[in-house]
Design an enzyme around this catalytic site. Structure first.
Site, PDB file in Angstrom:
ATOM      1  N   ASP A  89       0.763  -1.408  -0.007  1.00 34.22           N
ATOM      2  CA  ASP A  89      -0.035   0.030   0.004  1.00 34.22           C
ATOM      3  C   ASP A  89       0.878   1.220   0.093  1.00 34.22           C
ATOM      4  OD1 ASP A  89      -2.476   1.243   0.254  1.00 34.22           O
ATOM      5  OD2 ASP A  89      -2.214   1.508   2.586  1.00 34.22           O
ATOM      6  N   HIS A 185      -6.259  10.645   5.171  1.00 34.23           N
ATOM      7  CA  HIS A 185      -6.027   9.502   5.802  1.00 34.23           C
ATOM      8  C   HIS A 185      -5.718   9.643   7.213  1.00 34.23           C
ATOM      9  CE1 HIS A 185      -4.095   8.101   1.941  1.00 34.23           C
ATOM     10  NE2 HIS A 185      -4.433   6.984   2.464  1.00 34.23           N
ATOM     11  N   HIS A 213      -9.484   5.344  -0.476  1.00 35.67           N
ATOM     12  CA  HIS A 213      -8.415   5.520   0.472  1.00 35.67           C
ATOM     13  C   HIS A 213      -9.053   6.282   1.684  1.00 35.67           C
ATOM     14  CE1 HIS A 213      -4.612   3.757  -1.040  1.00 35.67           C
ATOM     15  NE2 HIS A 213      -5.424   3.524  -2.178  1.00 35.67           N
ATOM     16  N   SER A 216     -11.522   5.425   7.127  1.00 41.49           N
ATOM     17  CA  SER A 216     -11.751   5.453   8.444  1.00 41.49           C
ATOM     18  C   SER A 216     -12.613   6.807   8.931  1.00 41.49           C
ATOM     19  CB  SER A 216     -10.468   5.231   9.450  1.00 41.49           C
ATOM     20  OG  SER A 216     -10.142   4.016   9.219  1.00 41.49           O
ATOM     21  N   ASN A 235     -10.271   0.665   1.625  1.00 35.68           N
ATOM     22  CA  ASN A 235      -8.980   0.587   2.531  1.00 35.68           C
ATOM     23  C   ASN A 235      -9.355   0.920   3.895  1.00 35.68           C
ATOM     24  OD1 ASN A 235      -7.641   0.070   0.250  1.00 35.68           O
ATOM     25  ND2 ASN A 235      -5.996   1.680   0.305  1.00 35.68           N
ATOM     26  N   VAL A 236      -9.060   0.038   4.899  1.00 29.32           N
ATOM     27  CA  VAL A 236      -9.367   0.617   6.137  1.00 29.32           C
ATOM     28  C   VAL A 236      -7.998   0.353   7.137  1.00 29.32           C
ATOM     29  CG1 VAL A 236     -10.785   0.106   7.917  1.00 29.32           C
ATOM     30  CG2 VAL A 236     -11.652  -0.812   5.962  1.00 29.32           C
ATOM     31  N   ALA A 237      -7.437   1.334   7.842  1.00 26.14           N
ATOM     32  CA  ALA A 237      -6.456   1.152   8.695  1.00 26.14           C
ATOM     33  C   ALA A 237      -6.351   1.823   9.954  1.00 26.14           C
ATOM     34  CB  ALA A 237      -5.103   1.943   7.997  1.00 26.14           C
TER      35      ALA A 237
HETATM   36  O1  G3H Z   1      -4.175   3.079   2.519  1.00 25.74           O
HETATM   37  C1  G3H Z   1      -4.778   3.222   3.700  1.00 25.74           C
HETATM   38  C2  G3H Z   1      -5.958   3.845   3.715  1.00 25.74           C
HETATM   39  O2  G3H Z   1      -6.407   4.320   2.818  1.00 25.74           O
HETATM   40  C3  G3H Z   1      -6.502   3.684   5.185  1.00 25.74           C
HETATM   41  O3  G3H Z   1      -6.969   4.962   5.649  1.00 25.74           O
HETATM   42  O4  G3H Z   1      -6.230   4.850   8.030  1.00 25.74           O
HETATM   43  O5  G3H Z   1      -8.183   6.431   7.126  1.00 25.74           O
HETATM   44  O6  G3H Z   1      -8.372   4.023   7.248  1.00 25.74           O
HETATM   45  P1  G3H Z   1      -7.532   5.074   6.846  1.00 25.74           P
HETATM   46 ZN    ZN Z   2      -4.199   5.147   1.478  1.00 26.51          ZN
END
Ligand code: G3H
Ligand code: ZN
Length: 289
Positions: A89, A185, A213, A216, A235-237
């Site tokens: 990523d 992000h 992206h 969250s 995408n979730v981080a």
């Molecule tokens: O590439 C990772 C993501 O875009 C996650 O973003 O941390 O806002 O969920 P986030």
């Molecule tokens: Zn991202």
């Protein structure tokens, strides 16, 4: 199962109006939580590792980080019977090449800082390499900011220009396109509304599967809408890090004498697994493996 290229599931999601979840891992327990959740939900899923996570895992050496993750991802995928991809990523050009050589089944080149033309030319080159080993290739047009806790001006976010999205997809041959629709992000509250008009415009010009992206910080309502309009990898981080860390904090707050890491990492892993399960269901991916 061995690591898979989950593009066929992303394409199916694209046609059927759901999304494959791509979940970031910074530590072994987070990778384990992702595959365990995918198994229980009978869903395809993506373990993804960002440039900054590689720096952390490799103690400052990203290539070393890639080697650790290549081994962990392979074993994690083999521990379950659902399709799991290992995705780089926000990689640099060098990291993308190294990840492909190490067996990652999916890569993203982050062209942040390059001109539109340079972004096209690097992404096209990397795409040829990825496709030569049947790996999935993602690149980005527009900017999903990475403010890292610093102030940012929502009004200055460079959204993806629909005509550029179509041109970029065509010129590079990539499999999935990350688009900027106003998300940011690393936000810890769901405070962002997506520019769904922009998404509709992109969709009307480009048929490539689209990636969200920064999910969250986006309202669930907009994520849901976006999925019905063509976002088919989400995408979730940060949301996972919150679940993981909150659980660990609770354990440590309850017992100031605790020293065995297993006694707080296991609750962190369980909490993250529940969050991944909830996201998989929310994206409509449950039962799709
Ligand atoms: O590439 C990772 C993501 O875009 C996650 O973003 O941390 O806002 O969920 P986030
Ligand atoms: Zn991202």
């Amino acid at each position: 199962m061995t690591l898979q290229n989950v593009l066929p599931w992303i394409c199916r999601a694209h046609q059927e109006g759901w999304a494959v979840g791509a979940f970031n891992a910074n530590a072994l327990e987070q990778a384990q939580a992702i595959v365990a959740a995918a198994q229980v939900e009978k869903a395809p899923a993506i373990i993804q590792v960002s440039h900054r996570a590689l720096t952390y895992i490799g103690s400052g050496n990203e290539i070393q980080g890639l080697k650790y993750i290549a081994a962990i991802g392979k074993i994690a995928a083999e521990s379950v019977t659902v399709p799991i991809a290992l995705h780089l990523d926000h990689g640099t050009e060098t990291e993308v090449l190294q990840a492909i050589a190490l067996g990652f089944t999916s890569v993203m080149f982050d062209g942040d800082g390059y001109s539109f033309e340079e972004n096209i030319s690097i992404a096209r080159r990397l795409c040829e390499v990825a496709h030569s080993v049947e790996a999935c290739m993602e690149a980005e047009v527009g900017e999903v900011p990475k403010p890292d806790g610093k102030e940012f001006d929502e009004a200055s976010i460079a959204l993806t220009r629909p005509e550029e999205a179509a041109q970029f997809a065509e010129a590079t041959g990539i499999d999935t396109l990350a688009v900027a629709l106003g998300s940011v992000h690393g936000l810890t509250t769901k405070q962002i509304s997506l520019d769904l008009k922009c998404l509709a415009e992109i969709r009307s010009r480009a048929s490539i599967p689209l990636v969200l992206h920064g999910s969250s910080g986006v309202s669930d309502n907009d994520i849901k809408q976006g999925i019905t309009m063509g976002l088919c990898k989400v995408n979730v981080a940060t949301q996972l890090n919150q679940a993981f860390t909150d659980a660990i904090r609770n354990v440590l707050n309850r017992d100031g004498e605790l020293v065995d890491p297993r006694q707080y990492l296991a609750p962190g892993r369980n909490a993250q697994m529940e969050t991944v399960r909830e996201r998989i269901r929310f994206f409509g991916a449950s039962g799709k493996a």
